[in-house]
Motif scaffolding. Sequence first.
Motif, PDB file in Angstrom:
ATOM      1  N   ARG A  71      -8.444   5.150   6.272  1.00 33.08           N
ATOM      2  CA  ARG A  71      -8.577   4.613   5.087  1.00 33.08           C
ATOM      3  C   ARG A  71      -7.196   4.319   4.350  1.00 33.08           C
ATOM      4  NH1 ARG A  71     -12.257   8.583   6.871  1.00 33.08           N
ATOM      5  NH2 ARG A  71     -14.387   6.831   7.283  1.00 33.08           N
ATOM      6  N   GLY A  72      -7.345   3.410   3.558  1.00 33.74           N
ATOM      7  CA  GLY A  72      -7.117   2.920   2.255  1.00 33.74           C
ATOM      8  C   GLY A  72      -7.033   2.267   1.275  1.00 33.74           C
ATOM      9  N   GLU A  73      -6.233   1.827   0.358  1.00 30.89           N
ATOM     10  CA  GLU A  73      -6.466   1.189  -0.158  1.00 30.89           C
ATOM     11  C   GLU A  73      -5.313   0.440  -1.298  1.00 30.89           C
ATOM     12  OE1 GLU A  73      -8.943   1.272  -5.131  1.00 30.89           O
ATOM     13  OE2 GLU A  73      -8.009   2.813  -3.985  1.00 30.89           O
ATOM     14  N   ARG A  74      -5.619  -0.772  -1.151  1.00 35.21           N
ATOM     15  CA  ARG A  74      -4.454  -1.737  -1.839  1.00 35.21           C
ATOM     16  C   ARG A  74      -4.781  -1.848  -3.570  1.00 35.21           C
ATOM     17  NH1 ARG A  74      -3.144  -7.193   1.185  1.00 35.21           N
ATOM     18  NH2 ARG A  74      -1.727  -5.695   2.187  1.00 35.21           N
ATOM     19  N   LYS A  75      -3.750  -1.595  -4.229  1.00 36.77           N
ATOM     20  CA  LYS A  75      -4.130  -1.827  -5.620  1.00 36.77           C
ATOM     21  C   LYS A  75      -3.371  -2.374  -6.321  1.00 36.77           C
ATOM     22  CE  LYS A  75      -4.776   3.437  -6.420  1.00 36.77           C
ATOM     23  NZ  LYS A  75      -4.311   5.350  -6.301  1.00 36.77           N
ATOM     24  N   LEU A  76      -4.232  -3.193  -7.230  1.00 37.46           N
ATOM     25  CA  LEU A  76      -3.815  -4.773  -7.520  1.00 37.46           C
ATOM     26  C   LEU A  76      -3.193  -3.727  -9.732  1.00 37.46           C
ATOM     27  CD1 LEU A  76      -3.559  -7.239  -8.202  1.00 37.46           C
ATOM     28  CD2 LEU A  76      -5.380  -7.446  -9.713  1.00 37.46           C
ATOM     29  N   ARG A  98      -2.625 -17.655  -9.755  1.00 36.85           N
ATOM     30  CA  ARG A  98      -3.235 -17.361  -8.134  1.00 36.85           C
ATOM     31  C   ARG A  98      -3.092 -15.605  -7.338  1.00 36.85           C
ATOM     32  NH1 ARG A  98      -2.921 -21.970  -4.539  1.00 36.85           N
ATOM     33  NH2 ARG A  98      -2.731 -22.724  -6.060  1.00 36.85           N
ATOM     34  N   VAL A  99      -4.167 -15.172  -7.155  1.00 37.71           N
ATOM     35  CA  VAL A  99      -4.518 -13.861  -6.739  1.00 37.71           C
ATOM     36  C   VAL A  99      -5.148 -14.085  -5.129  1.00 37.71           C
ATOM     37  CG1 VAL A  99      -5.615 -12.196  -6.438  1.00 37.71           C
ATOM     38  CG2 VAL A  99      -5.156 -12.634  -8.578  1.00 37.71           C
ATOM     39  N   GLU A 100      -4.000 -14.440  -4.533  1.00 36.10           N
ATOM     40  CA  GLU A 100      -4.357 -14.654  -2.568  1.00 36.10           C
ATOM     41  C   GLU A 100      -4.435 -13.737  -2.113  1.00 36.10           C
ATOM     42  OE1 GLU A 100      -1.464 -18.598  -0.986  1.00 36.10           O
ATOM     43  OE2 GLU A 100      -2.933 -19.822  -2.627  1.00 36.10           O
ATOM     44  N   MET A 101      -3.638 -12.625  -2.353  1.00 37.20           N
ATOM     45  CA  MET A 101      -3.177 -10.961  -1.431  1.00 37.20           C
ATOM     46  C   MET A 101      -4.781 -10.767  -1.644  1.00 37.20           C
ATOM     47  SD  MET A 101       0.509  -9.937  -1.413  1.00 37.20           S
ATOM     48  CE  MET A 101       0.204  -8.569  -1.422  1.00 37.20           C
ATOM     49  N   SER A 102      -5.016  -9.937  -0.268  1.00 41.35           N
ATOM     50  CA  SER A 102      -6.333  -9.478  -0.683  1.00 41.35           C
ATOM     51  C   SER A 102      -5.520  -7.602  -1.424  1.00 41.35           C
ATOM     52  CB  SER A 102      -6.944  -9.406   0.773  1.00 41.35           C
ATOM     53  OG  SER A 102      -7.176 -10.120   0.778  1.00 41.35           O
ATOM     54  N   TYR A 103      -6.874  -7.324  -1.769  1.00 43.02           N
ATOM     55  CA  TYR A 103      -6.796  -5.678  -2.550  1.00 43.02           C
ATOM     56  C   TYR A 103      -8.704  -4.848  -2.481  1.00 43.02           C
ATOM     57  CZ  TYR A 103      -2.762  -7.810  -5.203  1.00 43.02           C
ATOM     58  OH  TYR A 103      -1.614  -8.387  -5.101  1.00 43.02           O
ATOM     59  N   GLY A 104      -7.525  -3.672  -2.561  1.00 44.30           N
ATOM     60  CA  GLY A 104      -8.988  -3.021  -2.885  1.00 44.30           C
ATOM     61  C   GLY A 104      -9.213  -1.804  -1.056  1.00 44.30           C
ATOM     62  N   THR A 105      -9.935  -1.260  -1.153  1.00 49.98           N
ATOM     63  CA  THR A 105      -9.979  -0.166  -0.238  1.00 49.98           C
ATOM     64  C   THR A 105     -10.427  -1.356   0.804  1.00 49.98           C
ATOM     65  OG1 THR A 105     -12.859  -0.370  -0.191  1.00 49.98           O
ATOM     66  CG2 THR A 105     -11.759   1.104  -1.433  1.00 49.98           C
ATOM     67  N   PHE A 106     -10.270  -0.244   2.156  1.00 50.71           N
ATOM     68  CA  PHE A 106     -10.101  -1.160   3.696  1.00 50.71           C
ATOM     69  C   PHE A 106     -10.709   0.346   5.031  1.00 50.71           C
ATOM     70  CE2 PHE A 106      -5.651   0.204   3.001  1.00 50.71           C
ATOM     71  CZ  PHE A 106      -5.297   0.446   4.373  1.00 50.71           C
ATOM     72  N   THR A 107     -11.655  -0.209   5.846  1.00 50.95           N
ATOM     73  CA  THR A 107     -10.991   1.000   6.996  1.00 50.95           C
ATOM     74  C   THR A 107     -11.289   0.487   7.986  1.00 50.95           C
ATOM     75  OG1 THR A 107     -12.689   2.375   5.033  1.00 50.95           O
ATOM     76  CG2 THR A 107     -12.927   2.947   7.555  1.00 50.95           C
ATOM     77  N   ARG A 108     -10.454   0.745   8.798  1.00 52.16           N
ATOM     78  CA  ARG A 108     -10.054   0.558  10.662  1.00 52.16           C
ATOM     79  C   ARG A 108     -10.516   1.491  11.060  1.00 52.16           C
ATOM     80  NH1 ARG A 108      -6.927  -4.314  12.118  1.00 52.16           N
ATOM     81  NH2 ARG A 108      -8.807  -3.887  13.600  1.00 52.16           N
ATOM     82  N   VAL A 124       0.738  -1.907   0.202  1.00 52.89           N
ATOM     83  CA  VAL A 124       0.145  -0.281  -0.309  1.00 52.89           C
ATOM     84  C   VAL A 124       0.601   1.176  -0.245  1.00 52.89           C
ATOM     85  CG1 VAL A 124      -1.280   1.253   1.168  1.00 52.89           C
ATOM     86  CG2 VAL A 124      -1.866  -1.129   0.947  1.00 52.89           C
ATOM     87  N   GLU A 125       0.650   2.295  -0.294  1.00 57.28           N
ATOM     88  CA  GLU A 125       1.576   3.168  -1.175  1.00 57.28           C
ATOM     89  C   GLU A 125       1.196   4.098   0.234  1.00 57.28           C
ATOM     90  OE1 GLU A 125       4.291   4.241  -3.054  1.00 57.28           O
ATOM     91  OE2 GLU A 125       4.075   2.329  -4.124  1.00 57.28           O
ATOM     92  N   PRO A 126       1.782   4.839   0.962  1.00 61.45           N
ATOM     93  CA  PRO A 126       1.328   6.078   2.248  1.00 61.45           C
ATOM     94  C   PRO A 126       0.374   6.969   1.045  1.00 61.45           C
ATOM     95  CG  PRO A 126       3.792   5.237   1.775  1.00 61.45           C
ATOM     96  CD  PRO A 126       3.370   4.828   0.652  1.00 61.45           C
ATOM     97  N   LYS A 127       0.227   7.173  -0.234  1.00 56.52           N
ATOM     98  CA  LYS A 127      -0.125   7.924  -0.323  1.00 56.52           C
ATOM     99  C   LYS A 127      -2.133   7.804  -0.242  1.00 56.52           C
ATOM    100  CE  LYS A 127       1.107   7.633  -5.327  1.00 56.52           C
ATOM    101  NZ  LYS A 127      -0.094   7.024  -5.579  1.00 56.52           N
ATOM    102  N   SER A 141       4.943   5.588   7.817  1.00 57.50           N
ATOM    103  CA  SER A 141       5.664   4.679   6.852  1.00 57.50           C
ATOM    104  C   SER A 141       6.670   4.075   6.970  1.00 57.50           C
ATOM    105  CB  SER A 141       4.505   3.746   5.712  1.00 57.50           C
ATOM    106  OG  SER A 141       4.149   3.456   5.035  1.00 57.50           O
ATOM    107  N   LYS A 142       7.661   2.494   6.816  1.00 57.27           N
ATOM    108  CA  LYS A 142       8.644   2.407   6.879  1.00 57.27           C
ATOM    109  C   LYS A 142       7.995   1.012   6.546  1.00 57.27           C
ATOM    110  CE  LYS A 142      13.292   1.710   8.801  1.00 57.27           C
ATOM    111  NZ  LYS A 142      13.959   2.280   9.900  1.00 57.27           N
ATOM    112  N   ASN A 143       8.864   0.275   5.216  1.00 62.92           N
ATOM    113  CA  ASN A 143       8.678  -1.122   4.867  1.00 62.92           C
ATOM    114  C   ASN A 143       7.409  -1.598   5.224  1.00 62.92           C
ATOM    115  OD1 ASN A 143      11.771  -0.682   4.539  1.00 62.92           O
ATOM    116  ND2 ASN A 143      12.412  -1.319   7.112  1.00 62.92           N
ATOM    117  N   GLY A 144       6.549  -1.340   4.649  1.00 58.76           N
ATOM    118  CA  GLY A 144       5.252  -1.411   4.710  1.00 58.76           C
ATOM    119  C   GLY A 144       4.442  -1.737   5.891  1.00 58.76           C
ATOM    120  N   ILE A 145       5.319  -1.005   6.831  1.00 58.30           N
ATOM    121  CA  ILE A 145       4.466  -0.869   8.327  1.00 58.30           C
ATOM    122  C   ILE A 145       4.144   0.000   8.651  1.00 58.30           C
ATOM    123  CG2 ILE A 145       4.806  -1.329  11.102  1.00 58.30           C
ATOM    124  CD1 ILE A 145       4.827  -4.111   9.052  1.00 58.30           C
TER     125      ILE A 145
END
Length: 122
Positions: free
Chosen positions: A54-59, A70-80, A37-40, A97-101
């Motif tokens: 809120r954010g989005e992981r784009k395919l 095979r597509v096992e990773m989850s993509y799309g929007t999220f809200t916590r 997920v890009e920090p932007k 944000s650093k190294n995906g965390i």
Amino acid sequence: MFDDRLYRAGESVGWTPACDIYEDEEGVTLRFDLAGVEPKDVDVRFENGVLTLRGERKLEREEKRENYHRVEMSYGTFTRSFTLPSTVDAEKIRAESKNGILTVALPKKAEAKPRAIQVKVS
């Protein structure tokens, strides 16, 4: 002491990033697994005692999705969302944000931090 009942996990639209919550004398730290997920593409807000992520992981290469085996990773929007205790100093909340965390630091107000009291000898 941290009471996990004070936190309310929000509903996710597409997927839910994993979150670790840690508390010490200085504050509460939330760490989100946002690999890919890009920090932007992440929005962190604090409003009325609620921290919302809120954010989005784009395919990547979505136009060539038919080439995937095979597509096992989850993509799309999220809200916590998390309801924060009143001991959090909202003016000093930081996100990094650093190294995906994504780490969100929630410092405690000075009056909420434990303090040592000296015992006088008479």
